[in-house]
Scaffold this motif. Structure first.
Motif, mmCIF file in Angstrom:
data_model
loop_
_atom_site.group_PDB
_atom_site.id
_atom_site.type_symbol
_atom_site.label_atom_id
_atom_site.label_comp_id
_atom_site.label_asym_id
_atom_site.label_seq_id
_atom_site.Cartn_x
_atom_site.Cartn_y
_atom_site.Cartn_z
ATOM 1 N N PRO A 211 15.915 58.230 -7.743
ATOM 2 C CA PRO A 211 15.521 57.518 -8.956
ATOM 3 C C PRO A 211 14.060 57.093 -8.904
ATOM 4 O O PRO A 211 13.551 56.691 -7.858
ATOM 5 N N ALA A 212 13.381 57.192 -10.038
ATOM 6 C CA ALA A 212 11.984 56.768 -10.146
ATOM 7 C C ALA A 212 11.670 56.457 -11.597
ATOM 8 O O ALA A 212 12.194 57.106 -12.510
ATOM 9 N N LEU A 213 10.828 55.473 -11.792
ATOM 10 C CA LEU A 213 10.363 55.163 -13.140
ATOM 11 C C LEU A 213 9.326 56.198 -13.549
ATOM 12 O O LEU A 213 8.398 56.479 -12.805
ATOM 13 N N THR A 214 9.504 56.764 -14.718
ATOM 14 C CA THR A 214 8.543 57.729 -15.239
ATOM 15 C C THR A 214 8.251 57.403 -16.693
ATOM 16 O O THR A 214 9.056 56.779 -17.375
ATOM 17 N N GLU A 215 7.099 57.830 -17.144
ATOM 18 C CA GLU A 215 6.762 57.664 -18.557
ATOM 19 C C GLU A 215 7.607 58.636 -19.367
ATOM 20 O O GLU A 215 7.605 59.837 -19.099
ATOM 21 N N PRO A 216 8.343 58.143 -20.359
ATOM 22 C CA PRO A 216 9.179 59.043 -21.157
ATOM 23 C C PRO A 216 8.318 59.920 -22.065
ATOM 24 O O PRO A 216 7.250 59.523 -22.511
ATOM 25 N N SER A 217 8.820 61.093 -22.312
ATOM 26 C CA SER A 217 8.151 62.026 -23.213
ATOM 27 C C SER A 217 8.638 61.787 -24.628
ATOM 28 O O SER A 217 9.816 61.525 -24.862
ATOM 29 N N ASP A 218 7.724 61.874 -25.574
ATOM 30 C CA ASP A 218 8.107 61.725 -26.979
ATOM 31 C C ASP A 218 8.987 62.875 -27.447
ATOM 32 O O ASP A 218 9.723 62.741 -28.411
ATOM 33 N N GLU A 219 8.900 64.017 -26.760
ATOM 34 C CA GLU A 219 9.684 65.178 -27.158
ATOM 35 C C GLU A 219 11.096 65.199 -26.601
ATOM 36 O O GLU A 219 11.939 65.931 -27.086
ATOM 37 N N LEU A 220 11.366 64.397 -25.571
ATOM 38 C CA LEU A 220 12.683 64.397 -24.941
ATOM 39 C C LEU A 220 13.487 63.177 -25.359
ATOM 40 O O LEU A 220 12.936 62.098 -25.570
ATOM 41 N N GLU A 221 14.800 63.364 -25.464
ATOM 42 C CA GLU A 221 15.682 62.249 -25.814
ATOM 43 C C GLU A 221 15.893 61.293 -24.649
ATOM 44 O O GLU A 221 16.024 60.099 -24.841
ATOM 45 N N GLY A 222 15.965 61.807 -23.435
ATOM 46 C CA GLY A 222 16.284 60.992 -22.270
ATOM 47 C C GLY A 222 15.048 60.507 -21.537
ATOM 48 O O GLY A 222 13.920 60.617 -22.011
ATOM 49 N N GLY A 223 15.280 59.953 -20.341
ATOM 50 C CA GLY A 223 14.192 59.528 -19.485
ATOM 51 C C GLY A 223 13.813 58.070 -19.593
ATOM 52 O O GLY A 223 12.795 57.654 -19.063
ATOM 53 N N ARG A 224 14.627 57.270 -20.269
ATOM 54 C CA ARG A 224 14.286 55.864 -20.465
ATOM 55 C C ARG A 224 15.265 54.898 -19.790
ATOM 56 O O ARG A 224 15.081 53.694 -19.865
ATOM 57 N N GLY A 225 16.287 55.421 -19.132
ATOM 58 C CA GLY A 225 17.335 54.573 -18.565
ATOM 59 C C GLY A 225 16.833 53.592 -17.529
ATOM 60 O O GLY A 225 17.129 52.399 -17.593
ATOM 61 N N LEU A 226 16.049 54.058 -16.549
ATOM 62 C CA LEU A 226 15.551 53.149 -15.523
ATOM 63 C C LEU A 226 14.509 52.192 -16.074
ATOM 64 O O LEU A 226 14.350 51.080 -15.565
ATOM 65 N N LEU A 227 13.790 52.596 -17.115
ATOM 66 C CA LEU A 227 12.866 51.661 -17.770
ATOM 67 C C LEU A 227 13.643 50.491 -18.378
ATOM 68 O O LEU A 227 13.209 49.342 -18.297
ATOM 69 N N LEU A 228 14.792 50.789 -18.975
ATOM 70 C CA LEU A 228 15.645 49.720 -19.509
ATOM 71 C C LEU A 228 16.177 48.828 -18.390
ATOM 72 O O LEU A 228 16.175 47.599 -18.511
ATOM 73 N N VAL A 229 16.628 49.440 -17.311
ATOM 74 C CA VAL A 229 17.146 48.673 -16.177
ATOM 75 C C VAL A 229 16.054 47.743 -15.639
ATOM 76 O O VAL A 229 16.290 46.566 -15.397
ATOM 77 N N ALA A 230 14.849 48.277 -15.467
ATOM 78 C CA ALA A 230 13.737 47.462 -14.959
ATOM 79 C C ALA A 230 13.375 46.337 -15.922
ATOM 80 O O ALA A 230 13.018 45.242 -15.500
ATOM 81 N N ALA A 231 13.482 46.594 -17.221
ATOM 82 C CA ALA A 231 13.140 45.577 -18.210
ATOM 83 C C ALA A 231 14.201 44.483 -18.308
ATOM 84 O O ALA A 231 13.879 43.338 -18.625
ATOM 85 N N LEU A 232 15.453 44.814 -18.038
ATOM 86 C CA LEU A 232 16.551 43.871 -18.225
ATOM 87 C C LEU A 232 16.930 43.080 -16.977
ATOM 88 O O LEU A 232 17.699 42.123 -17.064
ATOM 89 N N THR A 233 16.442 43.490 -15.813
ATOM 90 C CA THR A 233 16.862 42.854 -14.565
ATOM 91 C C THR A 233 15.660 42.375 -13.764
ATOM 92 O O THR A 233 14.528 42.798 -13.998
ATOM 93 N N ASP A 234 15.927 41.500 -12.814
ATOM 94 C CA ASP A 234 14.862 40.972 -11.969
ATOM 95 C C ASP A 234 14.372 41.982 -10.943
ATOM 96 O O ASP A 234 13.192 42.027 -10.634
ATOM 97 N N CYS A 235 15.259 42.739 -10.378
ATOM 98 C CA CYS A 235 14.899 43.604 -9.267
ATOM 99 C C CYS A 235 15.859 44.791 -9.231
ATOM 100 O O CYS A 235 17.026 44.652 -9.567
ATOM 101 N N TRP A 236 15.352 45.964 -8.838
ATOM 102 C CA TRP A 236 16.222 47.113 -8.672
ATOM 103 C C TRP A 236 15.660 47.975 -7.549
ATOM 104 O O TRP A 236 14.510 47.827 -7.143
#
Length: 161
Positions: free
Chosen positions: A107-132
């Motif tokens: 797992p790694a945080l990556t900048e999501p592509s505007d052309e792809l539907e996915g790739g934002r899950g870990l960004l949400l996890v990082a935004a919603l939690t204190d630590c991962w």
């Protein structure tokens, strides 16, 4: 090498669970149905532990479970093997762990592509939690992605990647 960090000592939830310690572990099939069931059972378990339906903490934690389970199904899939969800609550801290059987897809945080539907899950996890973070699976091939939350501070921390 990554290490399994201890639960944080400071309170994270606004509601006090009925009991000081809870634990839930279950294996699911690596399918969209398995990920959906993991989210639903996590929501029911959190509610039973004193994190009520509709609260910000409940919504954030069930979304985190949903994203980590979806990642296990999408990126951690090994045919014929499922994933494991583990929830732990100690005091007012909730820890979520999702273990899959694919160790080479880390797992790694990556900048999501505007052309792809996915790739934002870990960004949400990082935004919603204190630590991962993540660590190698202890009982075979694979990895465990863990987090605790929901987020109460302004800083974002990732440990062990």
């Amino acid at each position: 090498m990554n290490s399994k960090p201890p639960l944080p000592l400071r309170p994270l939830l606004t509601t006090q669970p009925r009991f000081p310690w809870h634990h839930f572990t279950m294996r699911f099939t690596s399918s969209p149905r398995g990920a959906r069931l993991a989210r639903r059972l996590a929501g029911k378990r959190l509610h039973a532990w004193g994190v009520p339906y509709g609260s910000d903490a409940h919504d954030a934690l069930t979304l985190v479970v949903s994203e980590l389970a979806a990642n296990a199904v999408s990126h951690g899939l090994v045919p014929g093997r499922g994933f494991r969800l583990r929830l732990s609550a100690e005091g007012t801290t909730v820890r979520v762990e999702v273990t899959d059987t694919r160790g080479e897809c880390l797992p790694a945080l990556t900048e999501p592509s505007d052309e792809l539907e996915g790739g934002r899950g870990l960004l949400l996890v990082a935004a919603l939690t204190d630590c991962w973070g993540w660590y190698p699976r202890e009982d075979g091939p694979g990895k465990t992605v863990w987090t605790w939350g929901p987020r109460r501070s302004s800083g974002r921390t990732q440990v062990g990647a």
